[in-house]
Design a protein around this motif. Structure first.
Motif, PDB file in Angstrom:
ATOM      1  N   ARG A 179       1.122  17.466  -1.580  1.00 35.81           N
ATOM      2  CA  ARG A 179       1.344  16.013  -1.525  1.00 35.81           C
ATOM      3  C   ARG A 179       1.541  15.571  -0.082  1.00 35.81           C
ATOM      4  N   THR A 181       0.606  12.209   2.527  1.00 39.26           N
ATOM      5  CA  THR A 181       0.070  10.844   2.591  1.00 39.26           C
ATOM      6  C   THR A 181      -1.335  10.865   3.194  1.00 39.26           C
ATOM      7  N   ARG A 183      -4.564   9.345   4.844  1.00 41.91           N
ATOM      8  CA  ARG A 183      -5.018   8.221   5.678  1.00 41.91           C
ATOM      9  C   ARG A 183      -6.489   8.360   6.026  1.00 41.91           C
ATOM     10  N   GLN A 279      -3.885  -2.071   8.322  1.00 40.46           N
ATOM     11  CA  GLN A 279      -3.902  -0.593   8.233  1.00 40.46           C
ATOM     12  C   GLN A 279      -5.260  -0.139   7.680  1.00 40.46           C
ATOM     13  N   TRP A 281      -6.729   2.541   7.833  1.00 41.09           N
ATOM     14  CA  TRP A 281      -6.792   3.904   7.277  1.00 41.09           C
ATOM     15  C   TRP A 281      -6.563   3.918   5.767  1.00 41.09           C
ATOM     16  N   PHE A 282      -5.945   2.889   5.225  1.00 42.84           N
ATOM     17  CA  PHE A 282      -5.772   2.836   3.766  1.00 42.84           C
ATOM     18  C   PHE A 282      -6.854   1.982   3.091  1.00 42.84           C
ATOM     19  N   TYR A 324       1.473   9.672  -6.282  1.00 46.93           N
ATOM     20  CA  TYR A 324       1.147  10.768  -5.353  1.00 46.93           C
ATOM     21  C   TYR A 324       0.867  12.058  -6.138  1.00 46.93           C
ATOM     22  N   VAL A 336       1.259   5.346  -0.087  1.00 46.03           N
ATOM     23  CA  VAL A 336       1.985   4.123  -0.433  1.00 46.03           C
ATOM     24  C   VAL A 336       2.289   3.402   0.870  1.00 46.03           C
ATOM     25  N   THR A 337       2.299   2.087   0.829  1.00 47.56           N
ATOM     26  CA  THR A 337       2.708   1.302   1.999  1.00 47.56           C
ATOM     27  C   THR A 337       3.522   0.097   1.558  1.00 47.56           C
ATOM     28  N   GLY A 338       4.565  -0.157   2.361  1.00 50.41           N
ATOM     29  CA  GLY A 338       5.354  -1.374   2.140  1.00 50.41           C
ATOM     30  C   GLY A 338       4.963  -2.463   3.128  1.00 50.41           C
ATOM     31  N   ALA A 339       4.063  -2.121   4.073  1.00 45.12           N
ATOM     32  CA  ALA A 339       3.635  -3.104   5.079  1.00 45.12           C
ATOM     33  C   ALA A 339       2.509  -3.947   4.486  1.00 45.12           C
ATOM     34  N   PHE A 376       0.509  13.868   8.081  1.00 48.48           N
ATOM     35  CA  PHE A 376       1.641  14.757   8.333  1.00 48.48           C
ATOM     36  C   PHE A 376       1.501  15.986   7.442  1.00 48.48           C
TER      37      PHE A 376
END
Ligand SMILES: Cc1cc2nc3c(=O)[nH]c(=O)nc-3n(C[C@H](O)[C@H](O)[C@H](O)COP(=O)(O)O)c2cc1C
Length: 388
Positions: A179, A181, A183, A279, A281-282, A324, A336-339, A376
């Motif tokens: 798992r 993230t 991108r 973003q 990348w998403f 995920y 996931v994104t909060g932005a 990461f």
């Protein structure tokens, strides 16, 4: 005409500081400070600057009881301003729109602080990427250089404590290890319909249903939910999913079915990039799941409750982790994104901001063959399998 104050209102004494060359020339610190009163009313789209007289009127007027305007002893210009801005409501047809917005907030049973936090932390048209890159805050080294070290945890206790054994790894540990993230999504490959449907089933579908009455159904899902209410809906933005036209859909967790919605006014990829504050990348993800809480469903049970908003936020975290894991298990990448530019999404999805919102966007799809944007993965579980 009768008037009353809006239901949810915070008045903030605010100081703004701006660079002031004149102050520097006069031997000052080069900063001009201005103090003002700002009214934060959760049913409005923007904050409103008020003067001391308007503040006095707002604190004197009842938000519950309607008062005859003539008896309220409010100077004419001040009343006109407060009615125009929507901070004071009237029963006159000319002010019906504002009164209806205020009424929707009342009907949704918001806790006033939660309503204010939610209303004034929404984004519209924010581009978050360029600033982060320019200021070097998109990399760990840049963060450390600009901000110093992050606060360390207090020592947990004296000595070594009770050192716990590491359990032998199982298939579940292997799943958790993968798992990461994602991108980097593959724009050349379509997502198979069955994998897509399976992830949705595991994350969002009702696994069982309890019919209390014709209009009252409780769901059992794979994620826990405060009060068992499952107030978070899923709106999907799809591209390159086999068998599905690109576009926006609503997911029905009871029937495990998708309902097409009006198309966005720009291509899906551009829509997603704007929605996620630049973003890019998403924006290539095959499936973006917009987490849309129906706050009024939660607050139906937890009325003006100090914890209810927090509990809804936590539920978004559960859904995100499930997304995920379900995607990882299917061999896909997830994020996931909060932005998110929530105001823009509210308009595009036709949401009522008094009752609904956007908390986050989660997504999944095929990983790209190459990593262009950093992920990461220090143990090389995803991008460079151990031993290579
Ligand atoms: C609530 C939440 C919001 C996040 N928002 C973003 C985001 O806006 N942009 C982004 O690139 N990653 C975002 N992430 C992903 C984190 O950056 C990521 O989880 C973290 O770097 C650790 O990496 P990992 O998920 O691969 O373990 C978010 C994660 C969480 C849990």
């Amino acid at each position: 005409m009768r008037i009353r104050r809006c239901a949810i209102l915070l008045i903030e004494p605010r100081e703004s500081a701006v660079f002031d060359f004149g102050s520097l020339l006069r031997g000052g610190d080069g900063v001009a400070r201005r103090r003002r009163l700002v009214a934060l009313a959760a049913h409005l789209d923007a904050e409103v600057e008020i003067d001391a007289e308007a503040c006095r009127v707002l604190t004197a007027l009842s938000p519950g009881e309607w008062t005859g305007a003539a008896a309220a002893d409010v100077p004419e210009a001040c009343l006109a301003f407060l009615l125009e801005s929507g901070l004071v409501l009237s029963d006159a047809p000319a002010h019906a729109t504002m009164a209806a917005r205020d009424q929707r907030m009342r009907d949704a049973h918001w806790h006033p602080l939660a309503a204010t936090l939610h209303a004034f932390t929404r984004w519209d048209g924010v581009e978050a990427v360029a600033h982060m890159r320019e200021s070097g805050l998109d990399r760990a080294e840049g963060l450390r250089a600009s901000l110093g070290p992050p606060p360390a945890a207090d020592p947990p206790g004296d000595g070594e404590g009770v050192v716990l054994p590491w359990a032998p790894p199982t298939a579940f540990d292997a799943l958790l290890a993968r798992r990461t993230t994602c991108r980097n999504f593959d724009t050349a490959r379509a997502l198979p319909f069955d994998s897509f449907a399976q992830v949705l089933q595991r994350v969002f579908a009702a696994q069982a249903q309890v019919h209390v009455a014709e209009d009252t159904v409780f769901m059992k899902k794979n994620v826990p939910s405060g009060g068992g209410l499952h107030p978070i809906d899923c709106h999907l933005v799809l591209q390159r999913v086999e068998g599905m036209a690109d576009g926006i859909y609503r997911y029905d967790p009871l029937r495990h079915a998708l309902h097409p919605q009006p198309a966005p006014d720009v291509p899906v990829r551009a829509f997603l990039e704007q929605a996620m504050a630049g973003q890019h990348w998403f924006a290539d993800a095959h499936c973006a799941a917009v987490l849309v809480p129906r706050f009024d469903r939660s607050f139906w049970k937890y009325r003006q409750h100090a914890k209810a908003y927090r509990v809804v936020l936590m539920e978004a975290g559960h859904l995100s982790q499930m997304l995920y894991l379900a995607a990882t298990e299917a061999g896909l990448g997830a994020f996931v994104t909060g932005a998110v530019n929530d105001r823009q999404l509210e308009r595009a999805l036709g949401l009522d901001p008094a009752r609904q919102g956007i908390l986050a966007i989660g997504g999944f799809g095929w990983r790209a063959p190459r990593m262009e944007t950093a992920e990461f993965d220090p143990a090389g579980e995803v991008w460079a399998p151990r031993g290579e």
